[in-house]
Design an enzyme around this catalytic site. Structure first.
Site, PDB file in Angstrom:
ATOM      1  N   LYS A 111       0.840  -1.348   0.148  1.00 41.88           N
ATOM      2  CA  LYS A 111       0.125   0.093   0.018  1.00 41.88           C
ATOM      3  C   LYS A 111       0.913   1.228  -0.070  1.00 41.88           C
ATOM      4  CE  LYS A 111      -4.352  -1.799   1.306  1.00 41.88           C
ATOM      5  NZ  LYS A 111      -5.616  -1.654   1.614  1.00 41.88           N
ATOM      6  N   LYS A 194      -4.714 -10.066  -6.217  1.00 39.53           N
ATOM      7  CA  LYS A 194      -5.793 -10.219  -5.485  1.00 39.53           C
ATOM      8  C   LYS A 194      -7.009  -9.315  -5.841  1.00 39.53           C
ATOM      9  CE  LYS A 194      -6.276  -8.217  -1.323  1.00 39.53           C
ATOM     10  NZ  LYS A 194      -6.819  -7.684  -0.153  1.00 39.53           N
ATOM     11  N   LYS A 197     -10.568  -3.709  -3.646  1.00 42.63           N
ATOM     12  CA  LYS A 197     -11.459  -2.633  -3.629  1.00 42.63           C
ATOM     13  C   LYS A 197     -10.696  -1.502  -4.392  1.00 42.63           C
ATOM     14  CE  LYS A 197     -13.683  -3.108   0.901  1.00 42.63           C
ATOM     15  NZ  LYS A 197     -12.381  -3.003   1.940  1.00 42.63           N
TER      16      LYS A 197
HETATM   17  N1  AQP Z   1      -9.754 -10.943  -2.859  1.00 38.84           N
HETATM   18  C1  AQP Z   1     -10.030 -11.421  -1.499  1.00 38.84           C
HETATM   19  N2  AQP Z   1     -10.157 -12.667  -1.483  1.00 38.84           N
HETATM   20  C2  AQP Z   1     -10.616 -13.312  -0.086  1.00 38.84           C
HETATM   21  N3  AQP Z   1     -10.828 -12.406   0.904  1.00 38.84           N
HETATM   22  C3  AQP Z   1     -10.755 -11.134   0.736  1.00 38.84           C
HETATM   23  N4  AQP Z   1     -10.790 -10.196   1.609  1.00 38.84           N
HETATM   24  C4  AQP Z   1     -10.299  -8.921   0.900  1.00 38.84           C
HETATM   25  N5  AQP Z   1     -10.021  -9.067  -0.227  1.00 38.84           N
HETATM   26  C5  AQP Z   1     -10.184 -10.651  -0.522  1.00 38.84           C
HETATM   27  C6  AQP Z   1     -11.152 -10.306   2.825  1.00 38.84           C
HETATM   28  O1  AQP Z   1     -12.192  -9.230   3.241  1.00 38.84           O
HETATM   29  C7  AQP Z   1     -12.276  -9.035   4.483  1.00 38.84           C
HETATM   30  C8  AQP Z   1     -12.056  -7.630   4.468  1.00 38.84           C
HETATM   31  O2  AQP Z   1     -11.176  -6.781   3.905  1.00 38.84           O
HETATM   32  P1  AQP Z   1     -11.138  -5.324   4.285  1.00 38.84           P
HETATM   33  O3  AQP Z   1     -12.150  -4.516   3.938  1.00 38.84           O
HETATM   34  O4  AQP Z   1     -10.644  -5.049   5.332  1.00 38.84           O
HETATM   35  O5  AQP Z   1      -9.502  -4.907   3.368  1.00 38.84           O
HETATM   36  P2  AQP Z   1      -8.862  -5.579   2.486  1.00 38.84           P
HETATM   37  O6  AQP Z   1      -8.267  -6.803   2.810  1.00 38.84           O
HETATM   38  O7  AQP Z   1      -7.725  -4.430   2.236  1.00 38.84           O
HETATM   39  O8  AQP Z   1      -9.498  -5.506   1.114  1.00 38.84           O
HETATM   40  P3  AQP Z   1      -9.559  -5.331  -0.390  1.00 38.84           P
HETATM   41  O9  AQP Z   1     -10.642  -5.340  -1.152  1.00 38.84           O
HETATM   42  O10 AQP Z   1      -8.114  -5.659  -0.664  1.00 38.84           O
HETATM   43  O11 AQP Z   1      -9.230  -3.647  -0.067  1.00 38.84           O
HETATM   44  P4  AQP Z   1      -8.212  -2.515  -0.750  1.00 38.84           P
HETATM   45  O12 AQP Z   1      -8.421  -2.559  -2.090  1.00 38.84           O
HETATM   46  O13 AQP Z   1      -8.807  -1.168   0.028  1.00 38.84           O
HETATM   47  O14 AQP Z   1      -6.929  -3.126   0.112  1.00 38.84           O
HETATM   48  C9  AQP Z   1     -10.849  -9.380   4.856  1.00 38.84           C
HETATM   49  O15 AQP Z   1     -11.255 -10.708   6.038  1.00 38.84           O
HETATM   50  C10 AQP Z   1      -9.790  -9.827   3.953  1.00 38.84           C
HETATM   51  O16 AQP Z   1      -9.026 -10.793   4.412  1.00 38.84           O
END
Ligand code: AQP
Length: 332
Positions: A111, A194, A197
């Protein structure tokens, strides 16, 4: 006693990775113990957020929890910023977390990117706040996607560091629960990344509120490779897109990946894509409809979050008070 805690950031719309990797499992675990599901808005501001959008996204994530099946009669839903114990405990825990432990965190490296000197302290300390989220409630189990495994291991180390410093068995070491067929859902545009979001391409992910037409379009355009689908798991080696689509099909159809491979062995991607679209629409369609209905009454959602915060505070405050006493802070 089993106490489950997990959360999602209100940073954008939730996607299929969030649903299959975490939310779906939360719903299934609701009868196991006491459950707390928070919308982690303190985590969200580790990167800049528009205030009005953040507030609305916080409601939207709460609506997604309920629409997916989190029952407020069984589980506490609340916003992280409504329970000040998270931030207070994060400070205490941060004072016993060596920087060397944080330097190993891969999410910070991803990040922060190349310009690490400009990255905010909050982004660097994110895993300490996450440890506080869990330990504030002495949660025993944390259902998350595979990407959060490293942070969970750190939370266990931090709990141990506190216990050792004060020579107590105060915090339990929380167990990660990485469950289901789709623990790491990958981007539809690149099977080695991955689903996320923050990916600039909306075509890389299926959002929980996408229309059936949009879901169909995204799956139709999802990256593939030229070979027919394999007949055994070993042949998925080096074929990340095929692997991802089969994993998604298995998770959405409540079957195993092995069964999904057998179902599509030797066929072209078109059949898998058609059936995957059907499964995705069948799963997400009703959730999106419920989410939209819940979002139409924001006062009701705010009331749910207020009630959740009261219940969460009632658990957190005595634990925080005891932690402060162990540290040597004077009672009020
Ligand atoms: N691609 C994924 N596959 C499986 N699990 C996932 N999680 C996130 N992406 C995947 C799980 O969703 C939960 C919440 O995640 P979060 O909102 O706290 O943030 P994150 O992991 O940072 O999600 P993103 O989509 O990847 O957001 P950005 O792009 O902002 O970093 C967690 O339990 C996570 O494991």
């Amino acid at each position: 006693m089993t106490r489950i805690l997990s959360g999602m950031q209100p940073t954008n719309q939730l996607h299929l990775g969030n649903y299959l990797g975490a939310l779906k499992n939360w719903v299934a675990l609701q009868d196991v113990g006491e459950n707390l599901f928070c919308v982690v808005d303190l985590h969200a501001i580790t990167l800049p957020q528009d205030p009005a959008v953040l507030a609305q996204s916080t409601r939207e994530i709460a609506a997604a929890y309920i629409a997916a099946g989190i029952d407020t009669a069984k589980s506490i839903i609340f916003a992280q910023s409504h329970v000040s114990a998270h931030a207070e405990l994060a400070w205490i825990l941060g004072c016993m977390t060596p920087m060397g432990w944080l330097n190993r965190m891969t999410q910070f490296k991803e990040k922060a990117g190349k310009d690490r000197e400009s990255a905010p302290l909050g982004l660097y300390g994110y895993p300490v706040l996450m440890a506080a989220d869990i330990l504030t409630y002495k949660a025993t189990h944390v259902p998350v996607g595979e990407d959060q495994k490293q942070h969970l291991e750190l939370a266990r180390d931090i709990a141990g560091a506190f216990n050792r410093r004060y020579d107590v068995e105060f915090f339990p070491l929380p167990e990660p629960q990485i469950l289901g067929e789709a623990t790491r859902v990958m981007s539809l545009r690149d099977g080695t990344r991955k689903m996320s979001k923050s990916d600039l391409s909306d075509m890389s992910r299926i959002n929980m509120t996408d229309t059936p037409e949009l879901i169909a379009q995204k799956i139709r355009k999802a990256k593939t490779d030229p070979a027919p689908l394999p007949s055994n798991p070993e042949e998925l080696e080096g074929r990340p897109e095929a692997d991802n689509l089969l994993t998604l099909y298995a998770a959405l159809s409540d079957t195993t990946k092995r069964a999904a491979i057998a179902r599509f062995a030797g066929t072209q991607f078109s059949l898998l894509k058609a059936e995957l679209t059907e499964a995705a629409v069948e799963t997400l369609g009703p959730i999106a409809a419920r989410m939209n209905a819940l979002m139409a009454d924001t006062a009701a959602l705010d009331a749910i979050l207020r009630d959740g915060a009261d219940k969460a505070n009632a658990i957190a405050q005595p634990i925080l008070a005891e932690a402060k006493q162990l540290v040597g802070f004077l009672p009020r």
